[in-house]
Motif scaffolding. Structure first.
Motif, PDB file in Angstrom:
ATOM      1  N   ILE A  61       0.876  -1.205   0.039  1.00  0.00           N
ATOM      2  CA  ILE A  61       0.155   0.012   0.031  1.00  0.00           C
ATOM      3  C   ILE A  61       0.820   1.354  -0.047  1.00  0.00           C
ATOM      4  O   ILE A  61       0.640   2.342  -0.738  1.00  0.00           O
ATOM      5  N   SER A  62       1.782   1.425   0.651  1.00  0.00           N
ATOM      6  CA  SER A  62       2.852   2.356   0.941  1.00  0.00           C
ATOM      7  C   SER A  62       3.712   2.760  -0.599  1.00  0.00           C
ATOM      8  O   SER A  62       3.674   3.830  -0.826  1.00  0.00           O
ATOM      9  N   TYR A  65       0.898   4.103  -2.842  1.00  0.00           N
ATOM     10  CA  TYR A  65       0.264   5.409  -2.058  1.00  0.00           C
ATOM     11  C   TYR A  65       0.564   6.829  -3.148  1.00  0.00           C
ATOM     12  O   TYR A  65       1.662   6.981  -3.557  1.00  0.00           O
ATOM     13  N   GLU A  66      -0.417   7.565  -3.394  1.00  0.00           N
ATOM     14  CA  GLU A  66      -0.356   8.793  -4.182  1.00  0.00           C
ATOM     15  C   GLU A  66       0.285   8.591  -5.626  1.00  0.00           C
ATOM     16  O   GLU A  66       0.698   9.568  -6.420  1.00  0.00           O
ATOM     17  N   ARG A  97      -3.239   5.688   4.456  1.00  0.00           N
ATOM     18  CA  ARG A  97      -2.794   5.684   3.174  1.00  0.00           C
ATOM     19  C   ARG A  97      -3.989   5.580   2.305  1.00  0.00           C
ATOM     20  O   ARG A  97      -4.027   5.998   0.987  1.00  0.00           O
ATOM     21  N   LEU A  98      -4.576   4.533   2.674  1.00  0.00           N
ATOM     22  CA  LEU A  98      -5.745   3.915   1.685  1.00  0.00           C
ATOM     23  C   LEU A  98      -6.843   5.130   1.815  1.00  0.00           C
ATOM     24  O   LEU A  98      -7.445   5.245   0.441  1.00  0.00           O
ATOM     25  N   HIS A 100      -6.646   8.340   2.352  1.00  0.00           N
ATOM     26  CA  HIS A 100      -6.240   9.727   1.902  1.00  0.00           C
ATOM     27  C   HIS A 100      -6.632   9.885   0.336  1.00  0.00           C
ATOM     28  O   HIS A 100      -6.370   8.980  -0.460  1.00  0.00           O
ATOM     29  N   SER A 102      -9.670   9.388  -0.784  1.00  0.00           N
ATOM     30  CA  SER A 102     -10.365   8.204  -1.211  1.00  0.00           C
ATOM     31  C   SER A 102     -11.840   8.517  -1.358  1.00  0.00           C
ATOM     32  O   SER A 102     -12.311   9.647  -1.051  1.00  0.00           O
TER      33      SER A 102
END
Length: 128
Positions: A61-62, A65-66, A97-98, A100, A102
């Motif tokens: 996920i990291s 992320y973005e 992270r998920l 943000h 979303s």
């Protein structure tokens, strides 16, 4: 729009990441999942995972992320994700992270898979 998309069940994703870690190919596998514009992860939370699995999922996920879109499906409310990932700290880091940037879509109602069977269950209950 021809987005590159990959669909995988959560348990299979964790199994693949664990296998890659054991084979010293984790970086390659993380890049594999990160190359897709859209990654769809199905059924998060039906079965708990161990600390290694939680850490590997956090790394994935990291890495996305973005940069890319991740779609998840789950029946578990976010406040209970600590139980899935073995602790609130890592669950919060993943959710941070998920969630943000979303969109969260809650779907309520009867199961789509059981839709054709509701008449059967109603008739069975009336006969008993």
């Amino acid at each position: 729009r021809r987005y590159s998309t990959y669909f995988i069940h959560f348990q299979e994703l964790i199994a693949q990441l664990k296998k890659a870690l054991l084979e010293n190919r984790l970086e390659y596998r993380l890049k594999h999942f990160s190359k897709y514009k859209v990654l769809i992860i199905d059924e998060i939370g039906y079965l708990p995972i161990d600390n290694d699995g939680a850490n590997l999922f956090f790394q994935l996920i990291s890495s996305r992320y973005e940069k890319s879109s991740t779609i998840i499906t789950t029946n578990v409310v976010f406040s209970e994700w600590g139980e899935i990932f073995g602790g609130a700290t890592i669950a919060n880091a993943i959710l941070d992270r998920l969630l943000h940037h979303s969109y969260v879509i809650f779907i309520k109602g009867p199961s789509y898979r059981l839709q054709s069977k509701t008449a059967y269950f109603s008739n069975t209950n009336q006969q008993n």
